[in-house]
Motif scaffolding. Structure first.
Motif, mmCIF file in Angstrom:
data_model
loop_
_atom_site.group_PDB
_atom_site.id
_atom_site.type_symbol
_atom_site.label_atom_id
_atom_site.label_comp_id
_atom_site.label_asym_id
_atom_site.label_seq_id
_atom_site.Cartn_x
_atom_site.Cartn_y
_atom_site.Cartn_z
ATOM 1 N N VAL A 97 32.796 -29.659 -12.484
ATOM 2 C CA VAL A 97 33.448 -29.619 -13.796
ATOM 3 C C VAL A 97 33.774 -28.177 -14.170
ATOM 4 O O VAL A 97 34.874 -27.875 -14.661
ATOM 5 C CB VAL A 97 32.550 -30.266 -14.868
ATOM 6 C CG1 VAL A 97 33.112 -30.012 -16.272
ATOM 7 C CG2 VAL A 97 32.429 -31.765 -14.626
ATOM 8 N N GLY A 98 32.836 -27.267 -13.912
ATOM 9 C CA GLY A 98 33.087 -25.857 -14.188
ATOM 10 C C GLY A 98 34.257 -25.331 -13.388
ATOM 11 O O GLY A 98 35.078 -24.550 -13.895
ATOM 12 N N ARG A 99 34.367 -25.747 -12.135
ATOM 13 C CA ARG A 99 35.491 -25.308 -11.300
ATOM 14 C C ARG A 99 36.814 -25.809 -11.862
ATOM 15 O O ARG A 99 37.805 -25.066 -11.905
ATOM 16 C CB ARG A 99 35.311 -25.826 -9.863
ATOM 17 C CG ARG A 99 36.342 -25.290 -8.881
ATOM 18 C CD ARG A 99 36.317 -26.064 -7.585
ATOM 19 N NE ARG A 99 36.778 -27.440 -7.789
ATOM 20 C CZ ARG A 99 38.051 -27.785 -7.907
ATOM 21 N NH1 ARG A 99 39.012 -26.874 -7.867
ATOM 22 N NH2 ARG A 99 38.378 -29.047 -8.090
ATOM 23 N N ARG A 100 36.833 -27.063 -12.307
ATOM 24 C CA ARG A 100 38.059 -27.615 -12.868
ATOM 25 C C ARG A 100 38.454 -26.906 -14.158
ATOM 26 O O ARG A 100 39.640 -26.660 -14.407
ATOM 27 C CB ARG A 100 37.886 -29.120 -13.110
ATOM 28 C CG ARG A 100 37.686 -29.913 -11.832
ATOM 29 C CD ARG A 100 37.450 -31.398 -12.102
ATOM 30 N NE ARG A 100 37.154 -32.117 -10.864
ATOM 31 C CZ ARG A 100 36.975 -33.434 -10.777
ATOM 32 N NH1 ARG A 100 37.055 -34.178 -11.879
ATOM 33 N NH2 ARG A 100 36.704 -34.000 -9.611
ATOM 34 N N LEU A 101 37.476 -26.566 -14.969
ATOM 35 C CA LEU A 101 37.771 -25.875 -16.216
ATOM 36 C C LEU A 101 38.240 -24.450 -15.962
ATOM 37 O O LEU A 101 39.178 -23.960 -16.599
ATOM 38 C CB LEU A 101 36.539 -25.860 -17.116
ATOM 39 C CG LEU A 101 36.099 -27.202 -17.703
ATOM 40 C CD1 LEU A 101 34.803 -27.040 -18.476
ATOM 41 C CD2 LEU A 101 37.180 -27.791 -18.596
ATOM 42 N N SER A 102 37.578 -23.756 -15.044
ATOM 43 C CA SER A 102 37.947 -22.369 -14.778
ATOM 44 C C SER A 102 39.308 -22.269 -14.104
ATOM 45 O O SER A 102 39.927 -21.197 -14.115
ATOM 46 C CB SER A 102 36.887 -21.693 -13.900
ATOM 47 O OG SER A 102 36.777 -22.329 -12.646
ATOM 48 N N ALA A 103 39.796 -23.375 -13.527
ATOM 49 C CA ALA A 103 41.111 -23.370 -12.883
ATOM 50 C C ALA A 103 42.247 -23.504 -13.895
ATOM 51 O O ALA A 103 43.416 -23.350 -13.533
ATOM 52 C CB ALA A 103 41.196 -24.494 -11.856
ATOM 53 N N LEU A 104 41.911 -23.792 -15.149
ATOM 54 C CA LEU A 104 42.945 -23.939 -16.171
ATOM 55 C C LEU A 104 43.638 -22.602 -16.427
ATOM 56 O O LEU A 104 43.015 -21.544 -16.430
ATOM 57 C CB LEU A 104 42.338 -24.448 -17.476
ATOM 58 C CG LEU A 104 41.815 -25.877 -17.471
ATOM 59 C CD1 LEU A 104 41.101 -26.177 -18.779
ATOM 60 C CD2 LEU A 104 42.943 -26.853 -17.253
ATOM 61 N N ARG A 105 44.930 -22.673 -16.671
ATOM 62 C CA ARG A 105 45.700 -21.474 -16.980
ATOM 63 C C ARG A 105 45.951 -21.406 -18.477
ATOM 64 O O ARG A 105 45.481 -22.234 -19.246
ATOM 65 C CB ARG A 105 47.013 -21.500 -16.197
ATOM 66 C CG ARG A 105 46.826 -21.511 -14.689
ATOM 67 C CD ARG A 105 46.194 -20.203 -14.209
ATOM 68 N NE ARG A 105 45.991 -20.182 -12.768
ATOM 69 C CZ ARG A 105 44.835 -20.357 -12.172
ATOM 70 N NH1 ARG A 105 43.753 -20.596 -12.904
ATOM 71 N NH2 ARG A 105 44.718 -20.319 -10.855
ATOM 72 N N ALA A 138 41.880 -33.507 -17.231
ATOM 73 C CA ALA A 138 41.674 -33.207 -15.818
ATOM 74 C C ALA A 138 40.208 -33.236 -15.406
ATOM 75 O O ALA A 138 39.893 -33.398 -14.244
ATOM 76 C CB ALA A 138 42.287 -31.848 -15.464
ATOM 77 N N VAL A 139 39.286 -33.091 -16.368
ATOM 78 C CA VAL A 139 37.865 -33.173 -16.028
ATOM 79 C C VAL A 139 37.557 -34.507 -15.366
ATOM 80 O O VAL A 139 36.811 -34.581 -14.389
ATOM 81 C CB VAL A 139 36.992 -32.983 -17.292
ATOM 82 C CG1 VAL A 139 35.592 -33.545 -17.074
ATOM 83 C CG2 VAL A 139 36.879 -31.505 -17.637
ATOM 84 N N GLY A 140 38.133 -35.585 -15.884
ATOM 85 C CA GLY A 140 37.845 -36.903 -15.333
ATOM 86 C C GLY A 140 38.973 -37.517 -14.548
ATOM 87 O O GLY A 140 38.949 -38.721 -14.279
ATOM 88 N N ARG A 141 39.961 -36.703 -14.189
ATOM 89 C CA ARG A 141 41.100 -37.260 -13.462
ATOM 90 C C ARG A 141 40.684 -37.816 -12.116
ATOM 91 O O ARG A 141 41.209 -38.820 -11.640
ATOM 92 C CB ARG A 141 42.167 -36.174 -13.286
ATOM 93 C CG ARG A 141 43.447 -36.680 -12.620
ATOM 94 C CD ARG A 141 44.506 -35.594 -12.651
ATOM 95 N NE ARG A 141 44.848 -35.241 -14.034
ATOM 96 C CZ ARG A 141 45.523 -34.147 -14.371
ATOM 97 N NH1 ARG A 141 45.882 -33.270 -13.448
ATOM 98 N NH2 ARG A 141 45.818 -33.920 -15.632
#
Length: 213
Positions: A97-105, A138-141
């Motif tokens: 989840v942290g990886r998905r959040l940190s990938a946000l632009r 996208a967290v739960g996509r």
């Protein structure tokens, strides 16, 4: 080589060795200081900035003449992941989840892990920009792959936009209250403004307990 020259060479070698040792010790101290500073501002499970770093970023944002907002995300049913698959698997979920959040632009300026299964996003822009990012799914996509198992991830989300004179802790409280509303109503996302009154749980109720339902 004369005894005098030998003494000079020996002394010079000792001095150079001393300089080298001092430089090595200084480098080690600098590395240790860098690691300590990083650990103070980052979560050791996900590598994301932690609550302290988020508060510092919010403080900086409130001093700038630009609109911004705060989004809080709390994972739904995360306790069941730990209970079913173990805490190591739970940490794997948090890390993903942290990886998905940190990938946000942009307009997301910062993604952070506050504690447990609670994350935050500092978002640049007005209420519409913040609300648009709060509705992000996208967290739960995709489910999180744990090897032998996959885990579906869902989150309850609260968001608020900054207002003049409102401090970081008030913003956190407002977003936390909005997230509580999202959790209680099952709406998934709930918004509040920094000037709204408290509409959270009854006095004495722990939000963390409610979020784990």
């Amino acid at each position: 080589m004369s005894p005098i020259l030998t003494s000079i060479v020996t002394a010079a070698g000792g001095i150079l060795a001393g300089f080298a040792l001092a430089a090595a010790l200084l480098w080690r101290q600098q590395q240790a200081l860098t690691r300590a500073r990083y650990a103070a501002d980052h979560d050791n499970t996900t590598g994301l900035p932690n609550r302290r770093a988020l508060l510092a970023a919010l403080t900086s944002a409130t001093r700038a003449d630009a609109p911004f907002g705060l989004v809080l995300l709390d994972l739904d049913g995360f306790k069941a992941v730990n209970d079913t698959f173990g805490h190591e698997a739970g940490n794997d979920v948090l890390t993903e989840v942290g990886r998905r959040l940190s990938a946000l632009r942009g307009p997301v300026r910062l993604a952070a892990r506050l504690s447990g299964d609670e994350f935050a996003l500092l978002v640049d822009g007005g209420p519409d920009d913040v609300a648009a990012r709060a509705a992000w799914r996208a967290v739960g996509r995709h489910p999180v792959d744990l090897g032998a198992h996959t885990v579906a991830v869902h989150a309850s989300v609260g968001h608020t936009s900054a207002a003049l004179g409102v401090g970081p802790r008030t913003l956190l409280h407002q977003a936390d209250t909005a997230m509580y509303q999202a959790k209680q109503t099952g709406a998934g996302v709930h918004g509040a403004t920094a000037t709204t009154g408290h509409t959270g749980p009854p006095p004495g109720t722990r939000l963390r307990d409610l979020r784990r339902r």
